[in-house]
Design a protein around this motif. Structure first.
Motif, mmCIF file in Angstrom:
data_model
loop_
_atom_site.group_PDB
_atom_site.id
_atom_site.type_symbol
_atom_site.label_atom_id
_atom_site.label_comp_id
_atom_site.label_asym_id
_atom_site.label_seq_id
_atom_site.Cartn_x
_atom_site.Cartn_y
_atom_site.Cartn_z
ATOM 1 N N ALA A 129 34.212 47.664 33.329
ATOM 2 C CA ALA A 129 35.638 47.104 32.742
ATOM 3 C C ALA A 129 35.433 45.806 31.989
ATOM 4 O O ALA A 129 36.322 45.766 30.939
ATOM 5 N N ASN A 130 34.398 45.147 31.902
ATOM 6 C CA ASN A 130 34.310 44.066 31.033
ATOM 7 C C ASN A 130 33.845 44.581 29.905
ATOM 8 O O ASN A 130 34.006 43.912 28.731
ATOM 9 N N ARG A 133 37.115 46.181 28.184
ATOM 10 C CA ARG A 133 38.220 45.409 28.043
ATOM 11 C C ARG A 133 37.979 43.907 27.703
ATOM 12 O O ARG A 133 38.615 43.119 27.049
ATOM 13 N N ARG A 136 37.893 38.968 31.158
ATOM 14 C CA ARG A 136 39.291 38.380 31.378
ATOM 15 C C ARG A 136 39.187 36.967 31.221
ATOM 16 O O ARG A 136 38.258 36.081 31.964
ATOM 17 N N SER A 155 51.325 43.432 34.924
ATOM 18 C CA SER A 155 50.579 44.521 34.091
ATOM 19 C C SER A 155 50.149 45.710 34.902
ATOM 20 O O SER A 155 49.408 45.514 36.046
ATOM 21 N N ARG A 157 48.035 48.209 34.126
ATOM 22 C CA ARG A 157 46.761 48.542 34.021
ATOM 23 C C ARG A 157 45.966 47.434 34.905
ATOM 24 O O ARG A 157 45.042 47.831 35.413
ATOM 25 N N ASP A 158 46.240 46.219 35.000
ATOM 26 C CA ASP A 158 45.531 45.378 35.675
ATOM 27 C C ASP A 158 45.759 45.702 37.372
ATOM 28 O O ASP A 158 45.003 45.478 38.237
ATOM 29 N N TYR A 161 43.606 48.652 38.170
ATOM 30 C CA TYR A 161 42.261 48.166 38.240
ATOM 31 C C TYR A 161 42.258 47.471 39.477
ATOM 32 O O TYR A 161 40.962 47.624 40.437
#
Length: 643
Positions: A129-130, A133, A136, A155, A157-158, A161
């Protein structure tokens, strides 16, 4: 006709712009918002115009949308439950439908390495994920923060996740519950639906609460508890305007989940006499209050323990992606050395302790189980597994109630005269400890009512949760969720909408067309440039254009008339508030406090204390007027009266 129905709908309404942010497509775009408008139109699919108008103009339309939110929440909870159980059965070779925390035939090596494998998988997910994206800068916005600061915007998407992280964490045996993922995903879906329908800010916050209500009702089989979870913990208040959509969403979520997933009730009590005894009198409120106080202290210790583990993990320098694997190894070791009941959320273990086979445990066994479960929960969350403390607090509270029933008569012989059984104390302790950690006194009271079906027991639960809630508020001041916000530097302590206060800044309220004068201007020149009747306040600046103070024009004229010949004052002698000023990022509430402290009717607005560059002027009367208008608008929106 209601206020909602009678309000005309305009394409570029102020409410729609505040609620969804997509209204920028219908308004003349400001330069700084043009890119955001194009992004919003390209990424968010809007509902047809007639449907949007129906939802915005009528309460019935909002209830229909809440019905859809409840059904979607039930689907999301069912999907997460199925995925989690499938992962547990795969990792631990469990028979179909067997709860991990109640399994007694799991191979010891699997108990040790199962949570560790889950931690490795979670770490790999974090790395991927990092990479995709980027790291964060801030954590995902949860429903409480969304409703408090962002008008219900979340969000999706968040949320997806975080829900996936929660499934991996719980499914691998980490001592966390699924309720955090349930509410995050359901509320995220509700928020996206609300944005697609361009609902107002207040309605979007209600829909986020509907998502959480449907999720909790579906996850626990308790519609009343789900509805009041939304009122107390997500929306922050109960009102007639929010009653219908929230209750409908909770009922729909529960019905959809029950039709898709065959689940046991939260607690099965086949013999109610085992809980209610022969007769419950008002005297039983005394041990209930005492148990509530004990659970409050235990809840504070658990919350502090989770924070301590997090601090130790951070101080160790362990990479974030490696933390869950290490924490999983520790949790697996606890399961191997103590009992598998410490694994996962604890549904199976809770059923076990309310069944006939789970009675008769000694004090040492119960105390050891409580310590092991609390430690496993702190390690799981502190090392980076994602999940909630809702069900863990219920399980720990039931154990605490049984411990109280066993120890209280020895410590205070008069306690033996009360008629409550250990199961009754388990129900009371379960609710009281959950309130101490999660909050929501009425939520836990209705949960106990839906579990037991006993009004006398529910009355005792209400007394215990009130004692627990008050004690935690006075001693600690936070629930687990708001404590996490505090550790991040946020000041919010509830889901009450304070985002509008933060957006009502001095920069938005100030007047920019203000007169300035150089500090070394001769007094006669100043008097000619600013006669009586002109603006009464002028901002003085030094030779570098930096703020020096405020000059009161009538006061300067009076001082010039009173001065003796040859002793005319200079502007530097007539300055006010040289060290008191406002900055553009301050909100209206902070500005009002500054006005009160300075006893001034107007203050200069400067860029910063270092640059002291003058930006404008703000008066106290205008600040209080705008603050009162916004406060009244929020009150009307909460009551369902706003357009």
């Amino acid at each position: 006709m209601s206020a909602r129905e009678s309000a005309p709908v305009t394409t570029g309404s102020r409410d729609r712009g505040q609620a969804s942010g997509t209204g920028a497509a219908d308004r003349p775009a400001r330069p700084g918002h043009r890119a955001r408008g194009r992004w919003a139109r390209s990424r968010i699919v809007l509902a047809p115009g007639r449907l949007r108008s129906l939802v915005r103009r009528s309460e019935g339309g909002l209830v229909l949308l809440a019905t859809l939110v409840g059904c979607v929440s039930g689907l999301a909870v069912s999907a997460m439950t199925w995925m989690t159980q499938a992962l547990r059965e795969t990792l631990y070779h469990l028979p179909a439908g067997t709860r991990l925390s109640a399994a007694d035939a799991v191979a010891p090596p699997l108990l040790l390495i199962g949570p560790c494998l889950g931690g490795v998988l979670l770490g790999l997910l974090i790395v991927v994920a990092n990479y995709l994206r980027g790291p964060r800068k801030r954590p995902a916005i949860d429903p409480i923060e969304a409703n408090a600061l962002h008008g219900g915007r979340m969000s999706l998407r968040d949320s997806l996740y975080l829900a996936l992280q929660n499934v991996i964490s719980n499914g691998s045996g980490a001592s966390v519950g699924l309720e955090a993922g349930y509410t995050q995903l359901a509320s995220g879906l509700a928020s996206r639906l609300g944005i697609a329908f361009e609902v107002r800010r207040g309605d979007l916050r209600t829909l986020v609460g509907c998502g959480a209500a449907g999720a909790i009702a579906a996850g626990f089989g308790a519609p009343l508890a789900g509805a009041f979870y939304a009122f107390e913990l997500i929306i922050g208040t109960y009102s007639i305007a929010t009653l219908a959509p929230v209750v409908v969403a909770a009922l729909c979520g529960n019905l959809v989940s029950r039709s898709l997933i065959a689940t046991q009730p939260l607690v099965e009590l086949g013999d109610m006499q085992a809980v209610t005894t022969s007769h419950i009198t008002s005297l039983e409120i005394l041990p209930s209050l005492a148990l509530g106080l004990v659970c409050a202290l235990l809840g504070i210790v658990i919350m502090r323990g989770v924070t301590l583990v997090e601090q130790l993990v951070q101080a160790s320098g362990l990479p974030r992606a490696a933390g869950p694997a290490f924490g999983g190894l520790c949790v697996g070791a606890l399961a191997l050395l103590a009992t598998p009941q410490v694994l996962s959320g604890g549904h199976g273990a809770l059923h076990l302790h309310f069944s006939a086979e789970g009675q008769g445990h000694g004090v040492a066994v119960l105390a050891g189980l409580f310590a092991a479960k609390a430690t496993a929960t702190a390690i799981s969350i502190g090392s980076g597994f994602r999940g909630g403390l809702f069900f863990a607090s219920l399980f720990l509270g039931a154990i605490a109630g049984k411990l109280f029933a066993a120890l209280a008569p020895d410590l205070l012989p008069a306690m033996a005269g009360f008629g409550l059984t250990p199961l009754a104390y388990a129900v009371i302790g379960m609710s009281a400890l959950a309130v101490a950690i999660i909050g929501g006194p009425l939520t836990m009271t209705f949960l106990a009512l839906e579990i037991t079906g006993s009004l006398p027991i529910t009355g005792l639960v209400l007394a215990a949760v009130i004692a627990s809630s008050l004690t935690v508020r006075k001693i600690f001041g936070y629930s687990f969720a708001t404590w996490r916000f505090h550790l991040r530097g946020e000041s919010i302590r509830s889901p009450h909408d304070v985002g509008w206060i933060r957006s009502l800044t001095v920069g938005r309220l100030m007047r920019r067309d203000v007169a300035t004068v150089a500090l070394d201007t001769p007094l006669p020149n100043f008097l000619r440039a600013h006669p009586l009747g002109s603006p009464s306040r002028v901002i003085a600046v030094d030779g570098q254009g930096r703020y020096a103070g405020i000059v009161n024009v009538p006061e300067v004229h009076a001082a010039a008339q009173d001065a003796e010949a040859g002793a005319a004052p200079v502007l530097a002698d007539l300055l006010h508030h040289t060290d008191l000023f406002l900055t553009p990022e301050m909100n209206a509430k902070d500005a009002a406090a500054t006005f009160d402290r300075s006893e001034s009717e107007a203050l200069a607005v400067i860029q910063s204390a270092d640059s002291r560059q003058v930006l404008g002027l703000l008066t106290e009367s205008h600040t209080l007027k705008r603050y009162s208008e916004e406060l009244d608008r929020q009150r009307r929106a909460m009551a369902g009266e706003s357009a």
